[in-house]
Scaffold this active site. Structure first.
Site, PDB file in Angstrom:
ATOM      1  N   LYS A  36       0.837  -1.207   0.000  1.00  0.00           N
ATOM      2  CA  LYS A  36       0.000   0.000   0.000  1.00  0.00           C
ATOM      3  C   LYS A  36       0.875   1.262   0.000  1.00  0.00           C
ATOM      4  CE  LYS A  36      -0.330  -0.624   4.998  1.00  0.00           C
ATOM      5  NZ  LYS A  36      -1.151  -1.228   6.067  1.00  0.00           N
ATOM      6  N   ARG A 136     -10.632  -1.801  14.947  1.00  0.00           N
ATOM      7  CA  ARG A 136     -10.559  -0.931  13.780  1.00  0.00           C
ATOM      8  C   ARG A 136     -11.675  -1.384  12.846  1.00  0.00           C
ATOM      9  NH1 ARG A 136      -4.833  -0.090  10.752  1.00  0.00           N
ATOM     10  NH2 ARG A 136      -5.188  -2.248  10.128  1.00  0.00           N
ATOM     11  N   HIS A 164      -5.865  -8.697  12.452  1.00  0.00           N
ATOM     12  CA  HIS A 164      -4.691  -7.819  12.502  1.00  0.00           C
ATOM     13  C   HIS A 164      -4.272  -7.639  13.950  1.00  0.00           C
ATOM     14  CE1 HIS A 164      -1.867  -5.060  10.752  1.00  0.00           C
ATOM     15  NE2 HIS A 164      -2.324  -4.022  11.409  1.00  0.00           N
ATOM     16  N   ARG A 221       1.662 -11.229   6.248  1.00  0.00           N
ATOM     17  CA  ARG A 221       1.479  -9.965   5.514  1.00  0.00           C
ATOM     18  C   ARG A 221       2.587  -8.966   5.840  1.00  0.00           C
ATOM     19  NH1 ARG A 221      -3.524 -10.519   8.003  1.00  0.00           N
ATOM     20  NH2 ARG A 221      -3.061  -8.637   9.216  1.00  0.00           N
ATOM     21  N   TYR A 264      14.644  30.455   9.931  1.00  0.00           N
ATOM     22  CA  TYR A 264      13.381  31.003  10.441  1.00  0.00           C
ATOM     23  C   TYR A 264      13.378  31.126  11.960  1.00  0.00           C
ATOM     24  CZ  TYR A 264      11.083  30.423   5.892  1.00  0.00           C
ATOM     25  OH  TYR A 264      10.716  30.525   4.589  1.00  0.00           O
ATOM     26  N   CYS A 312      13.423  23.995   6.616  1.00  0.00           N
ATOM     27  CA  CYS A 312      12.491  24.795   5.807  1.00  0.00           C
ATOM     28  C   CYS A 312      11.734  23.877   4.854  1.00  0.00           C
ATOM     29  CB  CYS A 312      13.245  25.847   4.986  1.00  0.00           C
ATOM     30  SG  CYS A 312      14.489  26.779   5.893  1.00  0.00           S
ATOM     31  N   MET A 313      10.897  24.465   4.035  1.00  0.00           N
ATOM     32  CA  MET A 313      10.093  23.675   3.106  1.00  0.00           C
ATOM     33  C   MET A 313      10.966  22.954   2.074  1.00  0.00           C
ATOM     34  SD  MET A 313       6.708  25.013   1.241  1.00  0.00           S
ATOM     35  CE  MET A 313       5.590  23.947   0.376  1.00  0.00           C
ATOM     36  N   ASP A 314      11.968  23.658   1.538  1.00  0.00           N
ATOM     37  CA  ASP A 314      12.776  23.093   0.459  1.00  0.00           C
ATOM     38  C   ASP A 314      14.256  23.008   0.781  1.00  0.00           C
ATOM     39  OD1 ASP A 314      10.363  23.502  -1.188  1.00  0.00           O
ATOM     40  OD2 ASP A 314      10.935  25.607  -0.978  1.00  0.00           O
TER      41      ASP A 314
HETATM   42  C1  LIG Z   1      -0.402  -2.209   6.637  1.00  0.00           C
HETATM   43  C2  LIG Z   1      -0.875  -3.543   7.020  1.00  0.00           C
HETATM   44  C3  LIG Z   1       0.012  -4.630   7.111  1.00  0.00           C
HETATM   45  C4  LIG Z   1       1.510  -4.474   6.977  1.00  0.00           C
HETATM   46  O1  LIG Z   1       1.984  -3.871   8.154  1.00  0.00           O
HETATM   47  P1  LIG Z   1       3.552  -3.693   8.422  1.00  0.00           P
HETATM   48  O2  LIG Z   1       3.602  -3.286   9.849  1.00  0.00           O
HETATM   49  O3  LIG Z   1       4.014  -2.633   7.504  1.00  0.00           O
HETATM   50  O4  LIG Z   1       4.191  -5.003   8.153  1.00  0.00           O
HETATM   51  C5  LIG Z   1      -0.526  -5.874   7.346  1.00  0.00           C
HETATM   52  N1  LIG Z   1      -1.854  -6.052   7.515  1.00  0.00           N
HETATM   53  C6  LIG Z   1      -2.730  -5.027   7.479  1.00  0.00           C
HETATM   54  C7  LIG Z   1      -4.175  -5.288   7.681  1.00  0.00           C
HETATM   55  C8  LIG Z   1      -2.278  -3.737   7.245  1.00  0.00           C
HETATM   56  O5  LIG Z   1      -3.147  -2.718   7.217  1.00  0.00           O
END
Ligand SMILES: *Cc1c(COP(=O)(O)O)cnc(C)c1O
Length: 379
Positions: A36, A136, A164, A221, A264, A312-314
């Site tokens: 993601k 969640r 999760h 995952r 700044y 700063c920004m840049d």
């Molecule tokens: C983002 C996410 C992961 C991966 O998490 P990491 O901590 O980056 O390994 C796995 N499962 C779910 C549901 C997530 O949202």
């Protein structure tokens, strides 16, 4: 170098990490790579291309846009692309069109997607999300009757079931107890549903993989650990290599007299005469402004230089008084290696009061990603 700031993405390190993770897993467990947020800022297509090439066949993403990009560009076979979040019902047709797998997580959402699927000529693939304590999204682990309703929709094909972990990145007793309770709850769920074909079970994110390596589910995952920068309190038993380095360049070098303010808000005042270098990276590139005044450092010619004044920004300013011969155009390492010294993403994250996951996906799109498929041999 033709850029002011750039990120080097070591795809060979990504490959190394996938193999190192695989070697730590039970032989029947596969990796569903979590890619993601543009593969945690590393570049979705380059990362999935590399993963696909070495045999990863399952991906997880947060949004349908990310899933469609993988499906339309990846030239390797993929078994499934799972969308972890909620896809709006206006786009259910695209789930079918691009053969994507959708997470179902509530009774209300199940009704919507189930009804839509019933009107279609083909199955819709889903994974069931079970909430075992994170609060969640997900069906509550102790409401089996509600989860059973998913299986009642003939037009939905359940290909997986997952939960999760909320505290897998903590090694304190409260965290370990809580994680074990989550795992027990999930296992009880699987047990109670064993009359159904729920497909592949999966639980562990990166911290879960590192701290609970004894678990044996169909998928794991991994997200942030693929990129070699696990966050939190994790067992460092899997040898990972950081995938991203962040580089910039010096815009200007000059003398500053004792008593002069820098940047700044006059946030820094020179205590003595000093040599100052301005670096062409700022918070708009993803270098956190919250690192101002905290002694955060960069590497120039393999030596540490401390940031002075506010980011700063840049741009930002660094103290190069003790580094001889610094010049305009010199390379600056914000994250990564130079001359045997190293700045880890983790060092910056901790100093900025955040985690690697956040830092790395904030490296902005104006920082070009340069891909390396092999690293020079170091002698
Ligand atoms: C983002 C996410 C992961 C991966 O998490 P990491 O901590 O980056 O390994 C796995 N499962 C779910 C549901 C997530 O949202």
């Amino acid at each position: 170098m033709k850029y002011r700031s750039w990120a080097i993405v070591h795809l060979d390190h990504l490959e190394h990490n996938v193999r190192a993770i695989q070697a730590s897993l039970p032989s029947s467990t596969r990796q569903m790579a979590v890619v993601k947020a543009d593969a945690y800022g590393h570049g979705l297509l380059e990362v999935t291309g590399t993963l696909g090439k070495i045999g990863i066949q399952a991906f997880a993403v947060a949004t349908i846009e990310e899933a469609i990009r993988i499906r339309t560009h990846l030239e390797y076979p993929v078994e499934e692309i799972l969308i972890l979040g909620r896809t709006p019902e206006e786009r259910f047709d695209q789930l079918l069109q691009f053969k994507l797998t959708q997470t179902v997580f509530s009774e209300a959402y199940l009704e919507k997607i189930g009804q839509y699927a019933a009107s279609q000529p083909v199955h819709m693939d889903v994974h069931i999300k079970v909430d075992t304590g994170m609060n969640r999204i997900g069906f509550s682990h102790n409401n089996i009757a509600e989860i059973e309703k998913v299986f009642a929709y003939r037009s939905l094909r359940v290909r997986g079931m997952f939960t999760h972990l909320a505290a897998a990145d903590g090694l304190k007793m409260v965290d370990v107890d809580f994680t074990k309770r989550q795992i027990r709850r999930f296992d009880t769920c699987l047990q109670q549903l064993k009359g159904y074909d729920y497909g592949r079970a999966h639980v562990q994110n990166s911290a879960g993989i590192m701290n609970y390596s004894e678990l044996n589910y169909d998928y794991v995952r991994p997200g942030v650990m693929l990129f070699g920068i696990p966050s939190g309190d994790v067992a460092r038993t899997i040898p990972l290599k950081p995938v991203m380095e962040l580089k910039s360049s010096i815009t200007m070098v000059k003398k500053v007299k004792a008593g002069e303010a820098i940047g700044y808000g006059q946030a820094y005042v020179a205590k003595q005469d000093m040599m100052l270098a301005t670096v062409a990276a700022g918070y708009a590139d993803g270098y956190p402004r919250s690192l101002s005044g905290k002694g955060s450092r960069v590497l120039i010619q393999g030596q540490f230089a401390t940031i002075v004044g506010r980011v700063c920004m840049d741009q930002m300013m660094v103290d190069v008084t003790r580094i001889k011969g610094v010049r305009e155009g010199d390379v600056v390492t914000l994250v990564g290696e130079d001359g045997g010294n190293n700045i880890a993403m983790d060092t910056l994250s901790r100093l900025a009061g955040t985690i690697n996951n956040e830092l790395v996906c904030q490296i902005s799109s104006r920082v070009p990603r340069l891909y390396r498929t092999h690293s020079p041999v170091l002698v």
